[in-house]
Design a protein around this motif. Structure first.
Motif, PDB file in Angstrom:
ATOM      1  N   GLN A 152      -4.004 -33.427 -14.304  1.00  0.00           N
ATOM      2  CA  GLN A 152      -4.968 -32.440 -14.775  1.00  0.00           C
ATOM      3  C   GLN A 152      -5.379 -31.562 -13.598  1.00  0.00           C
ATOM      4  N   TYR A 153      -5.332 -30.245 -13.793  1.00  0.00           N
ATOM      5  CA  TYR A 153      -5.590 -29.308 -12.705  1.00  0.00           C
ATOM      6  C   TYR A 153      -6.706 -28.342 -13.093  1.00  0.00           C
ATOM      7  N   GLU A 154      -7.666 -28.186 -12.191  1.00  0.00           N
ATOM      8  CA  GLU A 154      -8.812 -27.327 -12.467  1.00  0.00           C
ATOM      9  C   GLU A 154      -8.676 -25.939 -11.847  1.00  0.00           C
ATOM     10  N   TYR A 155      -7.843 -25.808 -10.794  1.00  0.00           N
ATOM     11  CA  TYR A 155      -7.775 -24.546 -10.064  1.00  0.00           C
ATOM     12  C   TYR A 155      -6.323 -24.107  -9.823  1.00  0.00           C
ATOM     13  N   LEU A 156      -6.171 -22.797  -9.704  1.00  0.00           N
ATOM     14  CA  LEU A 156      -4.901 -22.204  -9.291  1.00  0.00           C
ATOM     15  C   LEU A 156      -5.132 -21.444  -7.996  1.00  0.00           C
ATOM     16  N   ARG A 157      -4.211 -21.624  -7.033  1.00  0.00           N
ATOM     17  CA  ARG A 157      -4.285 -20.903  -5.769  1.00  0.00           C
ATOM     18  C   ARG A 157      -2.984 -20.120  -5.598  1.00  0.00           C
ATOM     19  N   VAL A 158      -3.122 -18.835  -5.320  1.00  0.00           N
ATOM     20  CA  VAL A 158      -1.963 -17.952  -5.170  1.00  0.00           C
ATOM     21  C   VAL A 158      -2.121 -17.149  -3.884  1.00  0.00           C
ATOM     22  N   SER A 159      -1.129 -17.213  -3.028  1.00  0.00           N
ATOM     23  CA  SER A 159      -1.143 -16.424  -1.798  1.00  0.00           C
ATOM     24  C   SER A 159      -0.382 -15.128  -2.040  1.00  0.00           C
TER      25      SER A 159
ATOM     26  N   VAL B 174      -4.806 -16.460   0.341  1.00  0.00           N
ATOM     27  CA  VAL B 174      -4.772 -17.407  -0.768  1.00  0.00           C
ATOM     28  C   VAL B 174      -5.993 -17.161  -1.656  1.00  0.00           C
ATOM     29  N   VAL B 175      -5.762 -16.552  -2.805  1.00  0.00           N
ATOM     30  CA  VAL B 175      -6.833 -16.268  -3.756  1.00  0.00           C
ATOM     31  C   VAL B 175      -6.945 -17.454  -4.715  1.00  0.00           C
ATOM     32  N   THR B 176      -8.178 -17.836  -5.049  1.00  0.00           N
ATOM     33  CA  THR B 176      -8.426 -19.038  -5.845  1.00  0.00           C
ATOM     34  C   THR B 176      -9.189 -18.703  -7.113  1.00  0.00           C
ATOM     35  N   ALA B 177      -8.839 -19.357  -8.215  1.00  0.00           N
ATOM     36  CA  ALA B 177      -9.563 -19.174  -9.482  1.00  0.00           C
ATOM     37  C   ALA B 177      -9.541 -20.475 -10.269  1.00  0.00           C
ATOM     38  N   LYS B 178     -10.564 -20.647 -11.109  1.00  0.00           N
ATOM     39  CA  LYS B 178     -10.694 -21.849 -11.918  1.00  0.00           C
ATOM     40  C   LYS B 178     -10.201 -21.589 -13.340  1.00  0.00           C
ATOM     41  N   PHE B 179      -9.480 -22.563 -13.907  1.00  0.00           N
ATOM     42  CA  PHE B 179      -9.079 -22.479 -15.306  1.00  0.00           C
ATOM     43  C   PHE B 179     -10.321 -22.610 -16.192  1.00  0.00           C
TER      44      PHE B 179
ATOM     45  N   ASP C 245       7.029 -23.445 -23.565  1.00  0.00           N
ATOM     46  CA  ASP C 245       6.642 -22.772 -22.331  1.00  0.00           C
ATOM     47  C   ASP C 245       5.126 -22.596 -22.254  1.00  0.00           C
ATOM     48  N   ILE C 246       4.600 -22.657 -21.050  1.00  0.00           N
ATOM     49  CA  ILE C 246       3.199 -22.340 -20.778  1.00  0.00           C
ATOM     50  C   ILE C 246       3.187 -21.059 -19.953  1.00  0.00           C
ATOM     51  N   VAL C 247       2.555 -20.015 -20.485  1.00  0.00           N
ATOM     52  CA  VAL C 247       2.509 -18.730 -19.799  1.00  0.00           C
ATOM     53  C   VAL C 247       1.117 -18.539 -19.203  1.00  0.00           C
ATOM     54  N   ILE C 248       1.067 -18.293 -17.908  1.00  0.00           N
ATOM     55  CA  ILE C 248      -0.198 -18.075 -17.210  1.00  0.00           C
ATOM     56  C   ILE C 248      -0.237 -16.638 -16.711  1.00  0.00           C
ATOM     57  N   THR C 249      -1.249 -15.889 -17.160  1.00  0.00           N
ATOM     58  CA  THR C 249      -1.446 -14.521 -16.695  1.00  0.00           C
ATOM     59  C   THR C 249      -2.499 -14.527 -15.593  1.00  0.00           C
ATOM     60  N   ILE C 250      -2.101 -14.041 -14.438  1.00  0.00           N
ATOM     61  CA  ILE C 250      -2.999 -13.951 -13.284  1.00  0.00           C
ATOM     62  C   ILE C 250      -3.594 -12.553 -13.269  1.00  0.00           C
ATOM     63  N   SER C 251      -4.872 -12.459 -13.598  1.00  0.00           N
ATOM     64  CA  SER C 251      -5.547 -11.162 -13.642  1.00  0.00           C
ATOM     65  C   SER C 251      -6.267 -10.925 -12.320  1.00  0.00           C
ATOM     66  N   LEU C 252      -5.848  -9.898 -11.604  1.00  0.00           N
ATOM     67  CA  LEU C 252      -6.432  -9.574 -10.306  1.00  0.00           C
ATOM     68  C   LEU C 252      -7.412  -8.414 -10.452  1.00  0.00           C
TER      69      LEU C 252
ATOM     70  N   ARG D 152     -10.038  -8.145  -5.362  1.00  0.00           N
ATOM     71  CA  ARG D 152     -11.466  -8.412  -5.513  1.00  0.00           C
ATOM     72  C   ARG D 152     -11.771  -9.494  -6.545  1.00  0.00           C
ATOM     73  N   GLY D 153     -10.866 -10.447  -6.659  1.00  0.00           N
ATOM     74  CA  GLY D 153     -11.106 -11.567  -7.569  1.00  0.00           C
ATOM     75  C   GLY D 153      -9.874 -11.883  -8.387  1.00  0.00           C
ATOM     76  N   MET D 154      -9.875 -13.091  -8.957  1.00  0.00           N
ATOM     77  CA  MET D 154      -8.751 -13.534  -9.763  1.00  0.00           C
ATOM     78  C   MET D 154      -9.268 -14.350 -10.951  1.00  0.00           C
ATOM     79  N   LYS D 155      -8.724 -14.059 -12.120  1.00  0.00           N
ATOM     80  CA  LYS D 155      -8.975 -14.860 -13.303  1.00  0.00           C
ATOM     81  C   LYS D 155      -7.637 -15.281 -13.882  1.00  0.00           C
ATOM     82  N   ILE D 156      -7.633 -16.374 -14.640  1.00  0.00           N
ATOM     83  CA  ILE D 156      -6.373 -16.872 -15.191  1.00  0.00           C
ATOM     84  C   ILE D 156      -6.511 -17.154 -16.683  1.00  0.00           C
TER      85      ILE D 156
END
Length: 286
Positions: A130-137, A223-228, A241-248, A279-283
């Protein structure tokens, strides 16, 4: 006849069992985890700590129109206390030491437009949990900005390198290319206008990390971080498939020193670029 009848019954039973187990059942674990990017100028504008951020007095900003982006690193983090690199590392782009120090290899980076597939990996290859956060560099941005020069309102294209360090042989901005053949630190940029190309180094790059207190990131990284919204659960046997949209957030993400306080970027008036981070990240998970 008695033996023949018994033999026929056995044949029928065996054929029936074979029929029930022979429909080529779908293999387990065929699903993929797919990442795409979205750029949102209306999304909250955050600072490095993930707090709402206003533009400082004396500066101005605009929301650029994004053309391309690339990411260097993807990681799923189980909790807010998971240190960077201790979660499920999904991908790390190639690096080289050709320019001296270790750096992202821009030549082998994958640059994508909004909505294109940036990364896809088999879900069965991800550690179940189980994962609560996504980190993307993030590593590279290419976008259009408006500016004023010689009493004309114009548009130009910015190539912005926001990874920790990037080895660049050459790079295309819009129509023009620059030969570098070396490493460039985070914040290196090149700007193409109808009148030519210039390049420089931004003073800073904002990297929102709401986990700063419990899981900091190295200085100079992106490395930008956001919570699911709800924890992402990976079983490892998913067939869908699981599709994740990274909104910047691009909300006034291109920031400069506004020497005449008119809110218009005028590079010929010594209005230097001071920030070109996101200026931020949402998923969003689908």
């Amino acid at each position: 006849m008695k033996y023949l009848f018994s033999y026929l019954i056995i044949i029928v039973l065996l054929w029936s069992c074979q029929k029930e187990s022979d429909p080529n059942p779908l293999q387990e674990g065929t699903g993929k985890l797919i990442f795409k990017f979205k750029f949102d100028p209306q999304q909250e504008r955050l600072d490095n700590l993930g707090n709402i951020a206003n533009i400082p007095t004396g500066n101005a900003g605009q929301s650029p129109a994004f053309n391309l982006i690339s990411a260097h690193y993807y990681e799923l983090s189980p909790t807010a206390f998971t240190a960077l690199g201790k979660g499920a590392i999904l991908y790390q782009a190639p690096e080289v030491a050709t320019g001296g120090e270790n750096a992202i290899d821009f030549e082998r980076s994958k640059n994508v437009k909004e909505g294109e597939v940036a990364l896809e990996i088999p879900i069965k290859d991800i550690v179940a949990g189980q994962y609560e956060y996504l980190r993307v560099s993030l590593a590279y941005q290419n976008y259009s900005v408006k500016f004023r020069a010689l009493n004309m309102d114009l548009e130009g294209t910015v190539a912005s390198f926001i990874g920790f360090r990037t080895y660049i042989k050459s790079h295309r901005i819009k129509e023009s290319s620059l030969i570098v053949n070396g490493n460039r630190s985070q914040g290196y940029w090149a700007f193409e206008t109808p009148y030519g190309v210039s390049s420089g180094q931004a003073a800073r790059t904002t990297v929102p990390n709401p986990l700063f207190a419990t899981s900091p990131i190295p200085a100079g990284s992106c490395v930008v971080t956001a919570k699911f919204d709800t924890p992402l659960i990976i079983a490892g046997k998913e067939n869908k498939d699981i599709v994740i949209t990274i909104s910047l957030s691009t909300n006034k993400s291109f920031e400069w020193r506004d020497t005449n306080a008119n809110g218009i970027w005028e590079p010929l008036e010594n209005e230097n670029v001071v920030d070109m981070g996101v200026r931020g990240m949402k998923i969003k998970v689908e």
